[in-house]
Design a protein around this motif. Structure first.
Motif, PDB file in Angstrom:
ATOM      1  N   ALA A 243      -4.385 -21.449 -15.875  1.00  0.00           N
ATOM      2  CA  ALA A 243      -3.634 -21.219 -14.635  1.00  0.00           C
ATOM      3  C   ALA A 243      -2.657 -20.066 -14.739  1.00  0.00           C
ATOM      4  O   ALA A 243      -2.032 -19.695 -13.739  1.00  0.00           O
ATOM      5  CB  ALA A 243      -2.883 -22.490 -14.234  1.00  0.00           C
ATOM      6  N   GLN A 244      -2.503 -19.474 -15.910  1.00  0.00           N
ATOM      7  CA  GLN A 244      -1.514 -18.416 -16.111  1.00  0.00           C
ATOM      8  C   GLN A 244      -1.680 -17.251 -15.142  1.00  0.00           C
ATOM      9  O   GLN A 244      -0.680 -16.744 -14.617  1.00  0.00           O
ATOM     10  CB  GLN A 244      -1.573 -17.914 -17.553  1.00  0.00           C
ATOM     11  N   PRO A 245      -2.905 -16.754 -14.878  1.00  0.00           N
ATOM     12  CA  PRO A 245      -3.011 -15.604 -13.954  1.00  0.00           C
ATOM     13  C   PRO A 245      -2.501 -15.885 -12.563  1.00  0.00           C
ATOM     14  O   PRO A 245      -2.185 -14.955 -11.823  1.00  0.00           O
ATOM     15  CB  PRO A 245      -4.521 -15.304 -13.955  1.00  0.00           C
ATOM     16  N   PHE A 246      -2.421 -17.168 -12.170  1.00  0.00           N
ATOM     17  CA  PHE A 246      -1.982 -17.501 -10.819  1.00  0.00           C
ATOM     18  C   PHE A 246      -0.466 -17.645 -10.714  1.00  0.00           C
ATOM     19  O   PHE A 246       0.079 -17.551  -9.611  1.00  0.00           O
ATOM     20  CB  PHE A 246      -2.621 -18.822 -10.361  1.00  0.00           C
ATOM     21  N   LEU A 247       0.221 -17.913 -11.815  1.00  0.00           N
ATOM     22  CA  LEU A 247       1.615 -18.351 -11.748  1.00  0.00           C
ATOM     23  C   LEU A 247       2.561 -17.233 -11.324  1.00  0.00           C
ATOM     24  O   LEU A 247       3.351 -17.394 -10.394  1.00  0.00           O
ATOM     25  CB  LEU A 247       2.031 -18.924 -13.111  1.00  0.00           C
ATOM     26  N   ALA A 248       2.506 -16.107 -12.020  1.00  0.00           N
ATOM     27  CA  ALA A 248       3.426 -15.019 -11.698  1.00  0.00           C
ATOM     28  C   ALA A 248       3.222 -14.479 -10.281  1.00  0.00           C
ATOM     29  O   ALA A 248       4.209 -14.289  -9.553  1.00  0.00           O
ATOM     30  CB  ALA A 248       3.295 -13.899 -12.733  1.00  0.00           C
ATOM     31  N   PRO A 249       1.981 -14.227  -9.819  1.00  0.00           N
ATOM     32  CA  PRO A 249       1.828 -13.780  -8.428  1.00  0.00           C
ATOM     33  C   PRO A 249       2.314 -14.810  -7.416  1.00  0.00           C
ATOM     34  O   PRO A 249       2.910 -14.445  -6.397  1.00  0.00           O
ATOM     35  CB  PRO A 249       0.309 -13.552  -8.302  1.00  0.00           C
ATOM     36  N   THR A 250       2.070 -16.098  -7.694  1.00  0.00           N
ATOM     37  CA  THR A 250       2.535 -17.131  -6.773  1.00  0.00           C
ATOM     38  C   THR A 250       4.054 -17.139  -6.692  1.00  0.00           C
ATOM     39  O   THR A 250       4.637 -17.232  -5.601  1.00  0.00           O
ATOM     40  CB  THR A 250       2.031 -18.510  -7.230  1.00  0.00           C
ATOM     41  N   ALA A 251       4.716 -17.028  -7.844  1.00  0.00           N
ATOM     42  CA  ALA A 251       6.174 -16.995  -7.846  1.00  0.00           C
ATOM     43  C   ALA A 251       6.701 -15.774  -7.096  1.00  0.00           C
ATOM     44  O   ALA A 251       7.671 -15.864  -6.323  1.00  0.00           O
ATOM     45  CB  ALA A 251       6.691 -17.002  -9.286  1.00  0.00           C
ATOM     46  N   ALA A 252       6.071 -14.628  -7.304  1.00  0.00           N
ATOM     47  CA  ALA A 252       6.520 -13.409  -6.619  1.00  0.00           C
ATOM     48  C   ALA A 252       6.373 -13.538  -5.106  1.00  0.00           C
ATOM     49  O   ALA A 252       7.272 -13.164  -4.339  1.00  0.00           O
ATOM     50  CB  ALA A 252       5.724 -12.213  -7.137  1.00  0.00           C
ATOM     51  N   LEU A 253       5.240 -14.071  -4.661  1.00  0.00           N
ATOM     52  CA  LEU A 253       5.009 -14.214  -3.218  1.00  0.00           C
ATOM     53  C   LEU A 253       5.958 -15.233  -2.593  1.00  0.00           C
ATOM     54  O   LEU A 253       6.464 -15.034  -1.477  1.00  0.00           O
ATOM     55  CB  LEU A 253       3.555 -14.620  -2.970  1.00  0.00           C
ATOM     56  N   LEU A 254       6.230 -16.321  -3.310  1.00  0.00           N
ATOM     57  CA  LEU A 254       7.134 -17.339  -2.774  1.00  0.00           C
ATOM     58  C   LEU A 254       8.557 -16.804  -2.628  1.00  0.00           C
ATOM     59  O   LEU A 254       9.214 -17.020  -1.604  1.00  0.00           O
ATOM     60  CB  LEU A 254       7.123 -18.573  -3.679  1.00  0.00           C
ATOM     61  N   VAL A 255       9.034 -16.092  -3.648  1.00  0.00           N
ATOM     62  CA  VAL A 255      10.392 -15.548  -3.574  1.00  0.00           C
ATOM     63  C   VAL A 255      10.489 -14.488  -2.472  1.00  0.00           C
ATOM     64  O   VAL A 255      11.490 -14.423  -1.740  1.00  0.00           O
ATOM     65  CB  VAL A 255      10.810 -14.985  -4.937  1.00  0.00           C
ATOM     66  N   ALA A 256       9.462 -13.659  -2.332  1.00  0.00           N
ATOM     67  CA  ALA A 256       9.469 -12.670  -1.251  1.00  0.00           C
ATOM     68  C   ALA A 256       9.495 -13.352   0.110  1.00  0.00           C
ATOM     69  O   ALA A 256      10.205 -12.912   1.034  1.00  0.00           O
ATOM     70  CB  ALA A 256       8.239 -11.766  -1.382  1.00  0.00           C
ATOM     71  N   TRP A 257       8.738 -14.425   0.245  1.00  0.00           N
ATOM     72  CA  TRP A 257       8.723 -15.185   1.506  1.00  0.00           C
ATOM     73  C   TRP A 257      10.103 -15.771   1.795  1.00  0.00           C
ATOM     74  O   TRP A 257      10.600 -15.715   2.931  1.00  0.00           O
ATOM     75  CB  TRP A 257       7.667 -16.280   1.415  1.00  0.00           C
ATOM     76  N   ILE A 258      10.746 -16.328   0.772  1.00  0.00           N
ATOM     77  CA  ILE A 258      12.072 -16.911   0.953  1.00  0.00           C
ATOM     78  C   ILE A 258      13.076 -15.835   1.368  1.00  0.00           C
ATOM     79  O   ILE A 258      13.894 -16.042   2.281  1.00  0.00           O
ATOM     80  CB  ILE A 258      12.515 -17.623  -0.338  1.00  0.00           C
ATOM     81  N   CYS A 259      13.025 -14.676   0.716  1.00  0.00           N
ATOM     82  CA  CYS A 259      13.936 -13.589   1.077  1.00  0.00           C
ATOM     83  C   CYS A 259      13.708 -13.139   2.518  1.00  0.00           C
ATOM     84  O   CYS A 259      14.667 -12.896   3.273  1.00  0.00           O
ATOM     85  CB  CYS A 259      13.749 -12.407   0.126  1.00  0.00           C
ATOM     86  N   GLY A 260      12.457 -13.030   2.906  1.00  0.00           N
ATOM     87  CA  GLY A 260      12.159 -12.654   4.281  1.00  0.00           C
ATOM     88  C   GLY A 260      12.646 -13.685   5.284  1.00  0.00           C
ATOM     89  O   GLY A 260      13.153 -13.333   6.361  1.00  0.00           O
ATOM     90  N   SER A 261      12.530 -14.967   4.935  1.00  0.00           N
ATOM     91  CA  SER A 261      13.002 -16.014   5.854  1.00  0.00           C
ATOM     92  C   SER A 261      14.518 -16.005   5.986  1.00  0.00           C
ATOM     93  O   SER A 261      15.063 -16.246   7.071  1.00  0.00           O
ATOM     94  CB  SER A 261      12.522 -17.377   5.358  1.00  0.00           C
TER      95      SER A 261
END
Length: 274
Positions: A243-261
């Motif tokens: 699952a390692q390849p999924f973790l960092a991109p998921t974290a980056a997208l979630l934080v970007a979404w939170i900042c945008g919200s």
């Protein structure tokens, strides 16, 4: 004469073709010998499926983290931002907890034992958090000659502890994630007492904190997800590695979404304040 006769009979029998049963036996023997001498063939393997996210794509997403945050902030400031990037309080908490859970699966308990054996980096980070940052906020507000309300806001931000975003940046930068998580926990606990004092000293403002709510939020967003991630790593190490390849991109997208919200939620007030 008898000897010559026996020799003729023997030669005649040798010239006669083999019977059908003898031919079958001979062919079976030859087949068995060939099978024994032939090298073993490798078993057929089913073609492996290509991963949904390759390492190259994962690196591209994580390297674009600043652009993702900036893009989400720009979208949040538009009229469609509040509708497109809307995240309520419970959803933000769930997104942050999911981010910390993903980071927990990349760590082991030995990482935190290493941090406990070397307290000096934690002490340096703690002093920087509550000494350098507040002083920098005061100096920046003086250099830019900010109005009192904005200067108080900048100073209050400088007196606040680190959060999940710093942990995500540490993960994306391949830095010391256990140290970052330890610093987040220590600074958040200490902020219950130091942030009001520093806010009063730097901005002359009275910052009231709900200490119980802040402690519960720290457990809910940081400690519990990381502990669960460590448990998953201990029980299912191979699955966590896959699952390692999924973790960092998921974290980056979630934080970007939170900042945008956050920008979308406060864009109207920021526009009214000029």
């Amino acid at each position: 004469r008898e000897e010559r006769r026996e020799e003729r009979i023997g030669l005649h029998s040798c010239r006669n073709p083999l019977s059908e049963s003898s031919k079958m036996r001979l062919s079976l023997c030859l087949a068995c010998a060939a099978a024994l001498r032939a090298p073993l063939r490798a078993p057929l393997r089913t073609p492996m499926r290509k991963p949904l996210i390759t390492m190259g794509l994962s690196k591209s997403i994580t390297d674009s983290f600043p652009a993702l945050v900036a893009g989400a902030a720009v979208v949040g400031a538009t009229p469609v931002g509040p509708t497109l990037l809307r995240l309520d309080g419970p959803k933000v908490t769930a997104a942050l907890a999911l981010t910390m859970l993903a980071m927990g699966t990349t760590l082991e308990t030995a990482d935190f034992r290493r941090i406990a054996q070397r307290p000096k980096p934690v002490a340096v980070g703690f002093l920087s958090q509550f000494c350098v940052m507040p002083a920098s906020a005061v100096v920046a507000s003086m250099i830019w000659r900010l109005p009192p309300a904005q200067a108080a806001g900048v100073c209050l931000v400088g007196c606040c502890p680190g959060g999940v975003a710093s942990n995500v940046v540490s993960l994306l930068a391949r830095a010391d994630v256990p140290l970052s998580i330890t610093m987040t926990t220590c600074s958040t606990v200490a902020a219950c007492f130091l942030t009001p004092i520093l806010a009063a000293l730097c901005a002359g403002a009275k910052a009231e904190l709900n200490r119980a709510a802040l402690a519960a939020s720290t457990v809910q967003v940081v400690l519990a997800p990381v502990a669960l991630g460590l448990a998953l790593r201990s029980c299912f190490p191979k699955k966590c590695d896959r699952a390692q390849p999924f973790l960092a991109p998921t974290a980056a997208l979630l934080v970007a979404w939170i900042c945008g919200s956050v920008v979308a939620k406060n864009s109207a007030g920021a526009a009214a304040a000029g």
